[in-house]
Write an enzyme that holds these catalytic residues in place. Structure first.
Site, PDB file in Angstrom:
ATOM      1  N   ALA A  15       0.839  -1.209   0.000  1.00  9.66           N
ATOM      2  CA  ALA A  15       0.000   0.000   0.000  1.00  9.66           C
ATOM      3  C   ALA A  15       0.872   1.256   0.000  1.00  9.66           C
ATOM      4  CB  ALA A  15      -0.887   0.000   1.251  1.00  9.66           C
ATOM      5  N   ILE A  17       0.450   4.023   1.634  1.00  6.71           N
ATOM      6  CA  ILE A  17       0.706   4.541   2.980  1.00  6.71           C
ATOM      7  C   ILE A  17       1.825   3.753   3.657  1.00  6.71           C
ATOM      8  CG2 ILE A  17      -1.229   3.157   3.916  1.00  6.71           C
ATOM      9  CD1 ILE A  17       0.038   6.464   5.367  1.00  6.71           C
ATOM     10  N   ALA A  18       1.894   2.449   3.383  1.00  3.92           N
ATOM     11  CA  ALA A  18       2.941   1.623   3.995  1.00  3.92           C
ATOM     12  C   ALA A  18       4.307   1.980   3.422  1.00  3.92           C
ATOM     13  CB  ALA A  18       2.639   0.140   3.756  1.00  3.92           C
ATOM     14  N   HIS A  82      -9.854  -4.990   6.178  1.00  7.02           N
ATOM     15  CA  HIS A  82      -9.250  -4.758   7.505  1.00  7.02           C
ATOM     16  C   HIS A  82      -9.631  -5.869   8.481  1.00  7.02           C
ATOM     17  CE1 HIS A  82      -8.527  -0.153   6.863  1.00  7.02           C
ATOM     18  NE2 HIS A  82      -7.766  -0.912   6.109  1.00  7.02           N
ATOM     19  N   LYS A 100      -7.151   2.779   9.654  1.00  6.83           N
ATOM     20  CA  LYS A 100      -8.501   3.278   9.856  1.00  6.83           C
ATOM     21  C   LYS A 100      -9.248   3.253   8.544  1.00  6.83           C
ATOM     22  CE  LYS A 100      -8.142   6.503   7.678  1.00  6.83           C
ATOM     23  NZ  LYS A 100      -7.680   6.827   6.314  1.00  6.83           N
ATOM     24  N   ARG A 168     -10.241   4.869  -2.627  1.00  5.82           N
ATOM     25  CA  ARG A 168     -11.170   5.830  -2.016  1.00  5.82           C
ATOM     26  C   ARG A 168     -12.424   6.061  -2.864  1.00  5.82           C
ATOM     27  NH1 ARG A 168      -6.352   6.216  -1.028  1.00  5.82           N
ATOM     28  NH2 ARG A 168      -5.496   6.823   0.994  1.00  5.82           N
TER      29      ARG A 168
END
Ligand code: NAP
Length: 340
Positions: A15, A17-18, A82, A100, A168
């Site tokens: 990902a 973000i990772a 998740h 989140k 998103r």
């Protein structure tokens, strides 16, 4: 003197973000190490592992969960994955720091509780802002009465992303503004007021093609009539703002959510002086990496075995507020927040 062993982290997926934020943050720590990364595509996992200097790369997520050296799994999968992968990680005996929103509903988040208890492994929803000194200070100012009685918080969090391929903008995998960034506003209200909202009302505008909420505004009412008002959007100019307003003072957080690890953070405090042409009082915080602080706090908690103030119960409560916001969209009226 015995040295505490570093916790070993495994990352589920490559990902953004990772790869761009969280792994580089973890790699700054003396107390933990990123031991492995997994991807649906082995070549992708290998390429990222090589680039970031991660020892092991796996071509599927289960292989990483089977790695006996991994203590803590970081789960930055799309929102609909998740809970399923956090459950599997718990069953494999790992603690999980999960992105989140933890789930798509409070009911789904609740399904993790039994497994977490049985395995004795922790799950924390990754609201990294709660570890940033600027937020800890803002909460201290509120609770210490520095702003008088705080009765209102205003939050706005917006960006412009119309890429249909982005997670998103995909309704069926948990896309949309409320799940992606509105969840922060919910967490902020609960963090600053230190209690649960009683009822909410939301106005939602959906993208006609994606079906996701692209503009959501809401009021959350806390005990005593205190309220948090927020707007989150996926098709407005990239911006973020938080104002905490009390009877005698107001604090504004200059960059509340995506504070860069290289920049000073600033709280601006005003008691009405600004309207008379004066300057706000400014409190600054040296650069810190909130993802690093979050990871070290979670790692320490897992090692010490102490109770997590931001464990599953907290995440279920955050999701209950989001459930109520969706319910308000449906009924076009106020919705009570389910209390446990
Ligand atoms: N805390 C924060 O500051 C922050 C910031 C941004 C995002 N997030 C959260 O992090 C999560 C990931 O966001 P992101 O923007 O990094 O997403 P992303 O770049 O699209 O990454 C998601 C990854 O999940 C894997 N994946 C597995 N099944 C998938 C599917 N059906 N569709 C798409 N990807 C799939 C893919 O990795 P492989 O192909 O390698 O398996 C993909 O790279 C979200 O839950 C988001 O809310 C948090």
């Amino acid at each position: 003197m015995t040295e505490t062993r570093k916790t070993v982290w495994g990352v589920l997926s490559t990902a953004n973000i990772a790869v761009n934020q969280v792994i580089p943050a973890l790699q700054k720590s003396e107390r933990l190490v990123v031991g492995a990364i997994a991807s649906r595509d082995e070549d992708r996992a290998t390429a990222v592992a090589r680039r970031l200097g991660i020892a092991r790369a796996y071509g599927d997520y289960d292989a990483l969960l089977d790695d006996p050296e991994i203590d803590i799994v970081y789960n930055p999968l799309p929102n609909h994955l998740h809970v399923p992968w956090t459950l599997r990680a718990l069953e494999a005996g790992k603690h999980v720091l999960c992105e989140k929103p933890l789930a798509l509903s409070a009911a789904e988040a609740t399904t993790l509780i039994e497994t977490s208890k049985r395995t004795g492994k922790n799950v924390r929803e990754a609201f990294m802002i709660r570890d940033h000194p600027q937020w800890l200070r803002a909460r201290e100012l509120v609770q210490g009465g520095a702003l008088g009685e705080v009765r209102a918080i205003h939050v706005s969090f917006c960006y412009d992303n119309r890429d249909p391929a982005n997670v998103r903008n995909q309704l069926d995998i948990g896309g949309g503004a409320l799940f992606d960034i509105g969840c922060y506003a919910v967490a902020v209200g609960r963090f600053i007021f230190a209690c649960e909202p009683e009822r909410v009302v939301a106005e939602v505008d959906r993208d006609p093609d994606f079906g996701t909420d692209r503009l959501t505004s809401a009021i959350m009412v806390f005990p005593g009539g205190r309220r948090l008002v927020f707007t989150c959007a996926t098709q407005l100019v990239r911006s973020q703002d938080v104002q905490i307003i009390g009877t005698t003072g107001r604090v504004s957080i200059a960059v509340p959510f995506n504070q860069s690890p290289d920049r000073e953070a600033r709280l601006l405090m005003d008691d009405g002086t600004v309207l008379k042409g004066g300057d706000p009082a400014v409190e600054t915080f040296g650069p810190v990496d909130q993802y690093l602080l979050q990871a070290e706090a979670f790692s320490e908690l897992c090692v010490s075995g102490s109770v997590d103030p931001y464990g599953l119960q907290d995440a279920v409560r955050n999701m209950s507020v989001i459930d109520a916001l969706w319910s308000s969209e449906e009924t076009r009226g106020w919705a009570d927040v389910r209390q446990d």
